[in-house]
Design an enzyme around this catalytic site. Structure first.
Site, PDB file in Angstrom:
ATOM      1  N   GLY A   1      27.384   2.299  15.897  1.00 57.64           N
ATOM      2  CA  GLY A   1      28.621   2.171  16.686  1.00 57.64           C
ATOM      3  C   GLY A   1      29.132   3.543  17.102  1.00 57.64           C
ATOM      4  O   GLY A   1      29.084   4.486  16.313  1.00 57.64           O
TER       5      GLY A   1
ATOM      6  N   ARG B   1      21.988   0.260  18.262  1.00 60.13           N
ATOM      7  CA  ARG B   1      21.571  -0.074  16.895  1.00 60.13           C
ATOM      8  C   ARG B   1      20.108  -0.488  17.011  1.00 60.13           C
ATOM      9  O   ARG B   1      19.807  -1.570  17.505  1.00 60.13           O
ATOM     10  CB  ARG B   1      22.406  -1.220  16.346  1.00 60.13           C
ATOM     11  CG  ARG B   1      23.913  -0.921  16.291  1.00 60.13           C
ATOM     12  CD  ARG B   1      24.667  -2.010  15.561  1.00 60.13           C
ATOM     13  NE  ARG B   1      26.104  -1.930  15.771  1.00 60.13           N
ATOM     14  CZ  ARG B   1      26.939  -1.172  15.040  1.00 60.13           C
ATOM     15  NH1 ARG B   1      26.472  -0.419  14.073  1.00 60.13           N
ATOM     16  NH2 ARG B   1      28.244  -1.179  15.290  1.00 60.13           N
TER      17      ARG B   1
ATOM     18  N   THR C   1      31.366   7.673  12.365  1.00 58.08           N
ATOM     19  CA  THR C   1      31.676   6.234  12.392  1.00 58.08           C
ATOM     20  C   THR C   1      33.170   6.076  12.164  1.00 58.08           C
ATOM     21  O   THR C   1      33.764   6.836  11.389  1.00 58.08           O
ATOM     22  CB  THR C   1      30.909   5.439  11.315  1.00 58.08           C
ATOM     23  OG1 THR C   1      31.551   4.177  11.123  1.00 58.08           O
ATOM     24  CG2 THR C   1      30.874   6.139   9.955  1.00 58.08           C
TER      25      THR C   1
ATOM     26  N   ASP D   1      34.397   3.816  10.509  1.00 56.85           N
ATOM     27  CA  ASP D   1      34.596   3.087   9.248  1.00 56.85           C
ATOM     28  C   ASP D   1      34.886   3.972   8.027  1.00 56.85           C
ATOM     29  O   ASP D   1      35.314   3.463   6.990  1.00 56.85           O
ATOM     30  CB  ASP D   1      33.369   2.227   8.937  1.00 56.85           C
ATOM     31  CG  ASP D   1      33.343   0.957   9.779  1.00 56.85           C
ATOM     32  OD1 ASP D   1      34.363   0.654  10.423  1.00 56.85           O
ATOM     33  OD2 ASP D   1      32.306   0.281   9.790  1.00 56.85           O
TER      34      ASP D   1
ATOM     35  N   ARG E   1      33.736  -4.441   8.938  1.00 61.94           N
ATOM     36  CA  ARG E   1      33.036  -5.626   8.410  1.00 61.94           C
ATOM     37  C   ARG E   1      32.920  -5.530   6.904  1.00 61.94           C
ATOM     38  O   ARG E   1      33.177  -6.467   6.185  1.00 61.94           O
ATOM     39  CB  ARG E   1      31.626  -5.708   9.005  1.00 61.94           C
ATOM     40  CG  ARG E   1      31.614  -6.443  10.304  1.00 61.94           C
ATOM     41  CD  ARG E   1      30.186  -6.779  10.697  1.00 61.94           C
ATOM     42  NE  ARG E   1      30.094  -6.860  12.138  1.00 61.94           N
ATOM     43  CZ  ARG E   1      29.267  -6.173  12.892  1.00 61.94           C
ATOM     44  NH1 ARG E   1      28.408  -5.338  12.343  1.00 61.94           N
ATOM     45  NH2 ARG E   1      29.264  -6.310  14.196  1.00 61.94           N
TER      46      ARG E   1
HETATM   47  O1  F6P Z   1      30.905   1.179  14.094  1.00 59.75           O
HETATM   48  C1  F6P Z   1      31.562   0.534  13.056  1.00 59.75           C
HETATM   49  C2  F6P Z   1      32.110  -0.777  13.554  1.00 59.75           C
HETATM   50  O2  F6P Z   1      33.050  -0.571  14.589  1.00 59.75           O
HETATM   51  C3  F6P Z   1      32.719  -1.645  12.469  1.00 59.75           C
HETATM   52  O3  F6P Z   1      34.045  -1.315  12.137  1.00 59.75           O
HETATM   53  C4  F6P Z   1      32.580  -3.006  13.059  1.00 59.75           C
HETATM   54  O4  F6P Z   1      32.561  -3.945  12.032  1.00 59.75           O
HETATM   55  C5  F6P Z   1      31.282  -2.925  13.802  1.00 59.75           C
HETATM   56  O5  F6P Z   1      31.062  -1.570  14.087  1.00 59.75           O
HETATM   57  C6  F6P Z   1      31.245  -3.688  15.101  1.00 59.75           C
HETATM   58  O6  F6P Z   1      29.995  -3.488  15.678  1.00 59.75           O
HETATM   59  P1  F6P Z   1      29.583  -4.012  17.112  1.00 59.75           P
HETATM   60  O7  F6P Z   1      30.336  -3.203  18.119  1.00 59.75           O
HETATM   61  O8  F6P Z   1      28.125  -3.774  17.199  1.00 59.75           O
HETATM   62  O9  F6P Z   1      29.979  -5.438  17.169  1.00 59.75           O
END
Ligand code: F6P
Length: 331
Positions: free
Chosen positions: A17, A78, A132, A134, A178
C-alpha cells in the site's frame, strides 16, 4: 564506482500500500545516490516492475517538485507472485542483466519479507525503508506515512464531531488497519473518542454492552454526542454489526462513517517528510558503506540501519495503555 564496495547501480521501488512520504524517500534515495556518482534506477509498480523490466534511469531532476506530494511517482503493487522462489530467481536474473547491484525497497512487512528472501537466496544487497500508514513493522517506532494518515483521520473525525454534537448523535468511524491497531489507537486518543474497537477484538470479544453503557454514562452527565473509532479489521462489516446491535439491544442509534482510502493520500506531514528524507539518505549511505541487508529504523529519535531480519514480523501495537488513556479522558 564506490571505493568501499563494488556498488555502481542501485534500484529503488515502492511495494504494498502506498503511504504519504514515499515520494520524499524516493527523492532522498535518488539525490543521495546521484550525489555519490551512482546510477539510480526507478522500478515501477514494485516487484512486479522488476519482472516486467519496467525500469527507468533517474537523475536529480526526475525527483524535482515531488517532496510535497502523496502517493508514489514510481507507483506500487502487491506482487503475490513474489512469494514464489522461482519468481524471485527470475527477478534476480533480470536485475543482474540490468546491472543493478543493490535494491532499496520502500514498503511494509510483506515487502520486507520478499526483499529479505531475495537477499538470502541470491545475495543482492537490500535496504528497506519502512513505508506504510499502519505503523506495524517490528524494529522501528514509526513508519513513513503513519503520522500523515493519523492527522488525516483526526481532521475528519473533528468534522464529524461538529455535526455529531449539533445533532446529538453517536458516530462509529471506521479507520484503516486490517491487522494493525495503531491508527485506531492514535486517532482515538487524539479525537477524544468514547470507545476504540481494535482488530484484536475481531470480533468475538466485542463488548456492545460496554459500548452502550459508555454512551449512556456520557448522556447521563450531559454529553450529547459520542464517537466510536473502529479499526477496519480483517472481517468487513463490523461497523454495521455494532450499529445494528446498539439499536436492537440498547435502543441507541448510531451513524456510520468509513474513512477508507482518504487516509492513504494527501501531502505528507513534516514528520513523514523528515523521516523519509533521513531514511532515504541513510539507505544509500549504508549500502555504499557495505551493509548488505538492513532497514532504516527510527528508534528513540534516531534513524539507523538495523538488520532487516529483525523487521520481518508485524508489530502488534495492542497497547492497552492507549485504550485506557482514551477511556480515562473521555468519561
Ligand atoms: O497499506 C496499509 C493498508 O492501508 C491497511 O491499513 C489496509 O488494511 C490495507 O492497506 C488496504 O489495502 P488495499 O488498498 O489493497 O485494499
Amino acid at each position: 564506482m564506490n571505493e568501499k564496495t563494488k556498488i555502481k547501480s542501485i534500484g529503488v521501488l515502492c511495494s504494498g500500500g502506498d503511504s504519504p512520504g514515499m515520494n520524499c524517500a524516493i527523492r532522498a534515495v535518488v539525490r543521495t545516490g546521484v550525489g555519490l556518482g551512482l546510477n539510480i534506477y526507478g522500478i515501477r509498480r514494485g516487484f512486479q516492475g522488476i519482472l516486467e523490466g519496467d525500469i527507468v534511469k533517474m537523475d536529480a531532476s526526475s525527483v524535482g517538485n515531488i517532496i510535497q506530494h502523496g502517493g508514489t511517482i514510481l507507483k506500487t503493487s502487491r506482487c503475490l507472485d513474489f512469494y514464489d522462489p522461482a519468481t524471485r530467481k527470475e527477478a534476480f536474473n533480470i536485475l543482474k542483466r540490468k546491472k543493478i547491484d543493490a535494491l532499496v525497497v520502500i514498503g511494509g512487512d510483506g515487502s520486507f519479507n520478499g526483499a529479505y528472501r531475495l537477499h538470502e537466496e541470491h545475495g543482492i544487497p537490500i535496504a528497506g525503508i519502512p513505508g506504510t500508514i499502519d505503523n506495524d513493522i517490528t524494529g522501528t517506532d514509526y513508519t513513513v506515512g503513519f503520522d500523515t494518515a493519523v492527522q488525516t483521520a483526526v481532521e475528519a473525525v473533528d468534522k464529524i464531531r461538529d455535526t455529531a454534537s449539533s445533532h446529538a448523535r453517536t458516530f462509529i468511524v471506521e479507520v484503516m488497519g486490517r491487522q494493525s491497531s495503531a491508527i485506531a489507537l492514535h486517532v482515538g486518543v487524539c479525537t477524544g473518542a468514547e470507545n476504540i474497537i481494535l482488530p484484536s477484538k475481531d470480533r468475538q470479544d466485542l463488548n456492545i454492552e460496554q459500548i452502550s453503557a459508555d454512551i449512556n454514562r456520557g448522556i447521563a452527565r450531559g454529553k450529547n454526542s459520542s464517537i466510536i473509532i473502529a479499526a477496519e479489521g480483517e472481517t468487513p462489516g463490523l461497523c454495521h454489526r455494532v450499529q445494528k446491535e446498539l439499536m436492537s439491544e440498547y435502543n441507541l442509534q448510531a451513524h456510520i462513517c468509513i474513512l477508507g482510502h482518504i487516509q492513504r493520500g494527501g501531502n505528507p506531514s513534516s514528520l513523514d517528510r523528515f523521516l523519509a528524507s533521513r531514511m532515504g539518505y541513510i539507505a544509500i549511505d549504508s549500502l555504499v558503506s557495505g551493509l548488505k541487508c538492513f532497514a532504516t529504523c527510527f528508534i528513540q529519535g534516531e534513524v539507523n540501519p538495523t538488520p532487516l531480519e529483525g523487521c520481518l514480523e508485524k508489530r502488534v501495537e495492542y497497547r492497552p495503555y492507549y485504550e485506557e488513556l482514551a477511556k480515562k479522558l473521555s468519561i
